[in-house]
Write an enzyme that holds these catalytic residues in place. Sequence first.
Site, short mmCIF file in Angstrom:
data_model
loop_
_atom_site.label_atom_id
_atom_site.label_comp_id
_atom_site.label_asym_id
_atom_site.label_seq_id
_atom_site.Cartn_x
_atom_site.Cartn_y
_atom_site.Cartn_z
N SER A 299 -6.57 44.90 12.98
CA SER A 299 -5.75 44.26 14.01
C SER A 299 -6.67 43.45 14.91
O SER A 299 -7.88 43.65 14.92
CB SER A 299 -5.07 45.36 14.84
OG SER A 299 -4.50 44.85 16.01
N TYR B 71 -4.90 53.47 19.79
CA TYR B 71 -4.57 52.51 18.72
C TYR B 71 -5.72 51.51 18.55
O TYR B 71 -6.23 51.30 17.45
CB TYR B 71 -3.26 51.78 19.04
CG TYR B 71 -2.88 50.74 18.01
CD1 TYR B 71 -2.28 51.11 16.81
CD2 TYR B 71 -3.14 49.38 18.23
CE1 TYR B 71 -1.95 50.15 15.86
CE2 TYR B 71 -2.81 48.42 17.28
CZ TYR B 71 -2.21 48.81 16.09
OH TYR B 71 -1.89 47.86 15.15
N1 LIG Z 1 3.14 44.72 13.97
C1 LIG Z 1 2.04 44.30 14.59
O1 LIG Z 1 2.10 43.64 15.64
C2 LIG Z 1 0.69 44.59 13.99
C3 LIG Z 1 -0.41 43.84 14.46
C4 LIG Z 1 -1.67 44.11 13.95
C5 LIG Z 1 -1.83 45.08 12.99
N2 LIG Z 1 -0.76 45.80 12.55
C6 LIG Z 1 -0.99 46.84 11.55
O2 LIG Z 1 -0.24 46.57 10.39
C7 LIG Z 1 0.02 47.79 9.69
C8 LIG Z 1 1.48 47.84 9.30
O3 LIG Z 1 2.25 47.91 10.48
P1 LIG Z 1 3.67 47.19 10.65
O4 LIG Z 1 3.59 46.35 11.83
O5 LIG Z 1 4.10 46.61 9.35
O6 LIG Z 1 4.55 48.46 11.07
P2 LIG Z 1 5.83 49.16 10.46
O7 LIG Z 1 6.83 48.16 10.01
O8 LIG Z 1 6.21 50.18 11.47
O9 LIG Z 1 5.27 49.87 9.15
C9 LIG Z 1 4.45 50.98 9.22
C10 LIG Z 1 4.45 51.63 7.86
O10 LIG Z 1 3.59 52.78 7.92
C11 LIG Z 1 4.30 53.89 7.40
N3 LIG Z 1 3.87 55.15 7.99
C12 LIG Z 1 3.80 55.46 9.30
N4 LIG Z 1 3.38 56.73 9.45
C13 LIG Z 1 3.17 57.22 8.19
C14 LIG Z 1 2.74 58.47 7.67
N5 LIG Z 1 2.45 59.49 8.48
N6 LIG Z 1 2.66 58.63 6.33
C15 LIG Z 1 2.98 57.61 5.50
N7 LIG Z 1 3.39 56.39 5.93
C16 LIG Z 1 3.50 56.22 7.25
C17 LIG Z 1 5.76 53.60 7.75
O11 LIG Z 1 6.56 54.40 6.90
P3 LIG Z 1 8.04 54.87 7.35
O12 LIG Z 1 8.91 53.68 7.18
O13 LIG Z 1 8.30 55.96 6.41
O14 LIG Z 1 7.93 55.32 8.79
C18 LIG Z 1 5.84 52.12 7.45
O15 LIG Z 1 6.01 51.91 6.07
C19 LIG Z 1 -0.42 48.92 10.61
O16 LIG Z 1 -1.67 49.41 10.21
C20 LIG Z 1 -0.53 48.22 11.96
O17 LIG Z 1 -1.45 48.86 12.81
C21 LIG Z 1 0.50 45.57 13.03
#
Ligand SMILES: NC(=O)c1ccc[n+]([C@@H]2O[C@H](COP(=O)([O-])OP(=O)(O)OC[C@H]3O[C@@H](n4cnc5c(N)ncnc54)[C@H](OP(=O)(O)O)[C@@H]3O)[C@@H](O)[C@H]2O)c1
Length: 273
Positions: free
Chosen positions: A147, A160
């Site tokens: 990130s 985080y």
């Molecule tokens: N969105 C942003 O602004 C942003 C910015 C920078 C980096 N990121 C990074 O991008 C990555 C993906 O995030 P996203 O934004 O796409 O979020 P998201 O839509 O909330 O997706 C998160 C994913 O992680 C899974 N997950 C969470 N806890 C888990 C666990 N204990 N075991 C297995 N799976 C689990 C969730 O599964 P469930 O559906 O089953 O809960 C979901 O598939 C993360 O590493 C995040 O830190 C996000």
Amino acid sequence: MNPYTLKNRYALVTGASSGIGREIARCLAKEGAHCVLNALPSETAVLDSWARELEARYHVKTWAVPVDLAADDGPQELYDNARKWIPHLDILVNNAGILTYGSFHSIPYAQHERLLRVNVRAYMMLMHRALADMIPRGQGRILNISSMAAFQATSYQAPYGASKAFVQSLSEAVNLELREKDIRICTLNPNVTDTPMINAYPRQLWLFTMIRLNSPAAIAQRGVAALKNGKSITIPGWDNWLLAHVAPRLLPRGWVNHVPYLLLKQGATRDTH
Ligand SMILES: NC(=O)c1ccc[n+]([C@@H]2O[C@H](COP(=O)([O-])OP(=O)(O)OC[C@H]3O[C@@H](n4cnc5c(N)ncnc54)[C@H](OP(=O)(O)O)[C@@H]3O)[C@@H](O)[C@H]2O)c1
């Protein structure tokens, strides 16, 4: 170096039920990679239906392996179950992540601990297991979703940001250790992206007025391009690139840390005063 082809590779994508992970699975399948998809057991139906849709649309094989990566044996269980389906692993995408918003002391410790298990421990364990298989085979790619939060302290989401700084440092260090081999550890460093994760933030934050939201599909494409090219760090957006690479060299660290502090402060003031 020639781009790494994705056709008929075997990939494991964690957190593939929504957001960036779901879109990365689409990009990999579209280019012909067979994918093991992971998310929490509570999302089994969603994961199963996404796996079936990718198979039908892109004519690849997919397997849904729901496992809680925060559980003691979660990462090991996921890896072992994935390997029951696929002959070897070419590509690991460590994407599953959670975010807690608020002042550090106001969030129950159990939530910090869970974040650490998913965002740090699972990434490191899966990376270690995958490399044990990739090194004898002499090839492989790992994409760790980091990130912009990796590059400075992030008040009001302190664990985080710290978890992403850990992943960043680990990925860059191990990537260098492997430079003589055809194995690359890449990081993808998006800024705020329109996924369910950002529902953790109150809408009145300056973050939402100052920063444009990325689309998960565009971010996923950048990540998969990085995987193919073996690029060690990918920061989508020139403004983010400046923030990550130039600001920390020109400005005192305390000033740089004030950027996320100001962007994230509004919603947390009730807890802190
Ligand atoms: N969105 C942003 O602004 C942003 C910015 C920078 C980096 N990121 C990074 O991008 C990555 C993906 O995030 P996203 O934004 O796409 O979020 P998201 O839509 O909330 O997706 C998160 C994913 O992680 C899974 N997950 C969470 N806890 C888990 C666990 N204990 N075991 C297995 N799976 C689990 C969730 O599964 P469930 O559906 O089953 O809960 C979901 O598939 C993360 O590493 C995040 O830190 C996000």
